[in-house]
Design an enzyme around this catalytic site. Structure first.
Site, PDB file in Angstrom:
ATOM      1  N   ASN A 248       6.158  -4.653  -3.964  1.00 25.22           N
ATOM      2  CA  ASN A 248       5.591  -3.427  -3.394  1.00 25.22           C
ATOM      3  C   ASN A 248       4.395  -3.812  -2.538  1.00 25.22           C
ATOM      4  O   ASN A 248       3.300  -4.035  -3.046  1.00 25.22           O
ATOM      5  CB  ASN A 248       5.155  -2.480  -4.505  1.00 25.22           C
ATOM      6  CG  ASN A 248       6.349  -1.966  -5.278  1.00 25.22           C
ATOM      7  OD1 ASN A 248       7.046  -1.053  -4.825  1.00 25.22           O
ATOM      8  ND2 ASN A 248       6.613  -2.562  -6.436  1.00 25.22           N
ATOM      9  N   GLU A 249       4.654  -3.936  -1.255  1.00 25.74           N
ATOM     10  CA  GLU A 249       3.642  -4.405  -0.323  1.00 25.74           C
ATOM     11  C   GLU A 249       2.685  -3.265   0.032  1.00 25.74           C
ATOM     12  O   GLU A 249       2.957  -2.101  -0.287  1.00 25.74           O
ATOM     13  CB  GLU A 249       4.336  -4.917   0.956  1.00 25.74           C
ATOM     14  CG  GLU A 249       5.270  -6.090   0.722  1.00 25.74           C
ATOM     15  CD  GLU A 249       4.548  -7.409   0.424  1.00 25.74           C
ATOM     16  OE1 GLU A 249       3.323  -7.400   0.153  1.00 25.74           O
ATOM     17  OE2 GLU A 249       5.221  -8.455   0.447  1.00 25.74           O
ATOM     18  N   PRO A 250       1.541  -3.593   0.698  1.00 29.49           N
ATOM     19  CA  PRO A 250       0.610  -2.541   1.098  1.00 29.49           C
ATOM     20  C   PRO A 250       1.330  -1.406   1.816  1.00 29.49           C
ATOM     21  O   PRO A 250       2.200  -1.653   2.655  1.00 29.49           O
ATOM     22  CB  PRO A 250      -0.340  -3.273   2.047  1.00 29.49           C
ATOM     23  CG  PRO A 250      -0.320  -4.685   1.572  1.00 29.49           C
ATOM     24  CD  PRO A 250       1.072  -4.932   1.080  1.00 29.49           C
TER      25      PRO A 250
ATOM     26  N   SER B 261       3.013   0.837   0.023  1.00 29.20           N
ATOM     27  CA  SER B 261       3.993   1.388  -0.923  1.00 29.20           C
ATOM     28  C   SER B 261       3.358   2.535  -1.702  1.00 29.20           C
ATOM     29  O   SER B 261       2.260   2.383  -2.238  1.00 29.20           O
ATOM     30  CB  SER B 261       4.413   0.332  -1.945  1.00 29.20           C
ATOM     31  OG  SER B 261       4.938  -0.786  -1.300  1.00 29.20           O
TER      32      SER B 261
END
Ligand code: F6R
Length: 618
Positions: free
Chosen positions: A149-151, A153
């Site tokens: 879950n990258e920035p 998300s």
């Protein structure tokens, strides 16, 4: 059963200690609830947790037969058998060694969006049917991601296909033999899925995680730093080693703690350096008012005279920049360089200075062949590079010429399957390339090279073997030969990951044996590494040098031609190694100038500093 520690942040002295404690926590859960549901992570962080669980299973009979597990994520598209797949990772590190049959890992095989969405929904349903996650284990990416879950998300995201951040891909580049091979996408459990776990344990270790850990724990709770959402969870524990916790206020600014003890000189020194840096004022000009302004008023109450304390700190720092007080003369100096260029990137200038008056040996831990490009080997063969030609001619089977072998190497390179490791001959040629570069640099600085070629590195793959007796024996022989008075250790030997730490471990074991068998004790100087420097307050000796010596240092770094535009750049930083070393060394000196410890310099004649810790821990 040990309860969750009641403080969400737990700092431990080392990664190993954390992994043992977390494995114990998992074991206790499984003992209490044999059909526990675990959420598992991959990456370098949980590796030793799994090693400890395997040990608990083998030696203490920890039973996983009723446990169900769900892994966080998988690259997409990627076959489950690819060496980088998380399927393979989990088998190799855990499932092949314990009795857990009921494990689930998201599938990375190529398929259409609809199928993926259906599979993701099914994964969520399976977690729910299993009764939800009892405990979720997490690492944290340098982007702040949990799972993938990258920035950006959202907090309520569920299992889905995502695009990976550039930094995440760059961090995975080494595993995939180059950034271009790292998948752009992945399938991951969502933050919403993760946060529903009844208990969450996040582990972070190493200096490279300190910044994002600080943001996640002390910054805003925001989707820009997905791990920050974990703070809203009622049963979360962040296990950090000292390096990963080093930017948290409590650890980065201990003089602000209510119980700060200013009878400790180190704390007084640290506080004054910080105030001077914060206010951009030389030490000598700091006033009681400044201390108050920067939240350090306690210091002025605790000492009889601020002026006297400042002078004491200035004198101390002066002694740390003095070559006379620190430089060895007529000694045997042994520098351990994990890779063939760590020595010059870290402390090339100091090595040149030392080599003038001492006998210097540089021991190169591993051959660094993994970081040489195929095309560089081909170019050297085409130009009939003498080192490679003589090696091939000496080792060619009867009846085969240099040209035959050149053809074979070329054919191997062009026909090999994606990710197929180098052939033994290609590995050897790459080793020779790097040894030649290091030998050139040694000649120029007046040092003797010793190529240890430690066997733990020679797996042909990114994953290395553990340190074995053979590695320790080679290191011990090198120490006996060099009989050092001083050892320079370069390159983050405390980092729990990778080659540097392994070389450090081999060195520690060998030096213990060396001293036991009567070898004479030696001093140890540590240099933090090719990526980072020790901070001013951490440094024991600042080796100062001028522009001319910096140019010679750059020359040594540039001798490592195969490492220009490096294959494994390590960070998002596009600068070449020599540019980074130059800028970092300049920044070190500039800090000392700002403190007023060194006189200012003109921009056309800058000064530089390499920073060492001397006998840390003694
Ligand atoms: C792994 C995962 C990632 C990693 C993170 C840290 O399943 O989902 O979030 O935990 O990228 O990776 P390492 O531990 O290699 O630093």
């Amino acid at each position: 059963m040990p309860e969750l520690p009641n403080k969400p942040v737990q700092v431990r002295p080392s990664y190993n200690v954390i992994c043992k404690e977390v494995a114990q926590r998992i074991a206790q859960l499984v003992l209490k609830k044999p059909d526990a549901v675990l959420g598992l992570a991959t990456g370098s962080t949980p590796i030793r947790v799994y090693a400890e669980l395997v040990r608990l299973h083998r030696e203490e009979g920890l039973d996983f037969s009723h446990v169900t597990t769900f892994n966080l994520d998988e690259y997409f598209p990627l076959s489950a058998t690819a060496p980088q797949s998380y399927h393979r990772f989990m088998r190799e590190h855990l499932f092949d060694h314990i009795n857990c049959q009921n494990f689930h890992i998201l599938e990375g095989w190529p398929r259409g969006d609809e199928q993926i969405q259906a599979d993701c929904r099914r994964y969520e349903e399976m977690i729910e049917q299993a009764g939800g996650l009892d405990l979720q284990l997490l690492g944290i990416g340098r982007t702040g991601h949990i799972g993938f879950n990258e920035p950006g998300s959202p907090r309520d995201a569920r299992t889905r296909l995502v695009t990976l951040d550039y930094v995440t891909r760059a961090d995975a580049a080494a595993d995939f033999f180059g950034l271009e091979n790292v998948p752009v996408r992945a399938i991951t459990m969502g933050i919403g899925t993760i946060i529903e776990a009844r208990e969450i344990i996040l582990i972070a270790s190493g200096q490279h995680k300190a910044d994002i850990v600080q943001q996640a724990l002390e910054g805003k709770i925001t989707s820009k730093v997905p791990a920050s959402f974990l703070r809203e969870h009622p049963h979360v524990t962040f296990y950090l080693d000292e390096a990963a916790s080093s930017l948290l206020t409590e650890y980065a600014k201990p003089w602000r703690a209510p119980d700060a003890d200013f009878s400790d000189f180190d704390l007084r020194r640290r506080a004054l350096i910080a105030v001077s840096q914060e206010l951009d004022k030389p030490l000598a000009k700091i006033t009681t008012q400044d201390l108050r302004l920067s939240g350090s008023a306690k210091l002025s109450h605790a000492v009889p005279s601020l002026e006297a304390v400042i002078q004491e700190v200035e004198r101390d720092l002066q002694s740390r920049v003095s070559d006379k007080a620190n430089m060895p003369v007529n000694k045997n100096v042994f520098c351990l360089s994990p890779h063939p260029d760590d020595d010059v990137i870290c402390c090339g200038a100091t090595l040149i200075k030392i080599a003038g008056d001492n006998k210097v040996t540089v021991a190169y831990g591993v051959n660094g062949s993994m970081a040489v490009r195929d095309k560089d080997v081909l170019a050297l063969l085409r130009s009939r590079h003498s080192r490679l030609v003589s090696y091939i001619e000496e080792n060619a089977p009867p009846g085969k010429s240099f040209e035959d072998i050149f053809d074979e190497v070329r054919q191997f390179i062009f026909e090999r399957e994606n990710h197929e490791p180098d052939s033994p001959l290609l590995t050897d040629l790459k080793r020779l390339v790097r040894e030649g570069e290091a030998a050139d640099a040694c000649r120029k600085m007046g040092a003797k090279p010793n190529f240890l070629n430690l066997p733990f590195y020679n797996t042909g793959e990114i994953a290395k073997n553990p340190i074995g007796q053979a590695d320790v024996d080679i290191m011990l022989r090198a120490l006996r030969e060099a009989q050092p008075d001083l050892v320079l250790l370069t390159g983050e030997l405390v980092d729990p990951h990778g080659t540097h730490e392994m070389c450090g471990a081999a060195f520690n074991q060998a030096s213990e044996m060396y001293l036991k068998e009567g070898g004479k004790p030696f001093d140890r100087w540590y240099y933090r590494g090719a990526w980072d420097e020790y901070l001013v307050w951490e440094g024991d000796y600042f080796s100062i040098f001028n522009k001319e010596l910096m140019e010679r240092k750059i020359g040594l770094i540039l001798d490592h031609i195969s490492q220009l535009d490096p294959l494994f750049p390590g960070t998002r930083d596009p600068r070449e190694f020599y540019e980074r070393a130059r800028d970092r060394n300049r920044a070190n000196a500039r800090q000392l100038q700002q403190l007023g410890v060194l006189p200012p310099s003109r921009s056309f004649n800058p000064i530089y500093a390499e920073v060492f810790q001397v006998n840390p821990g003694d």
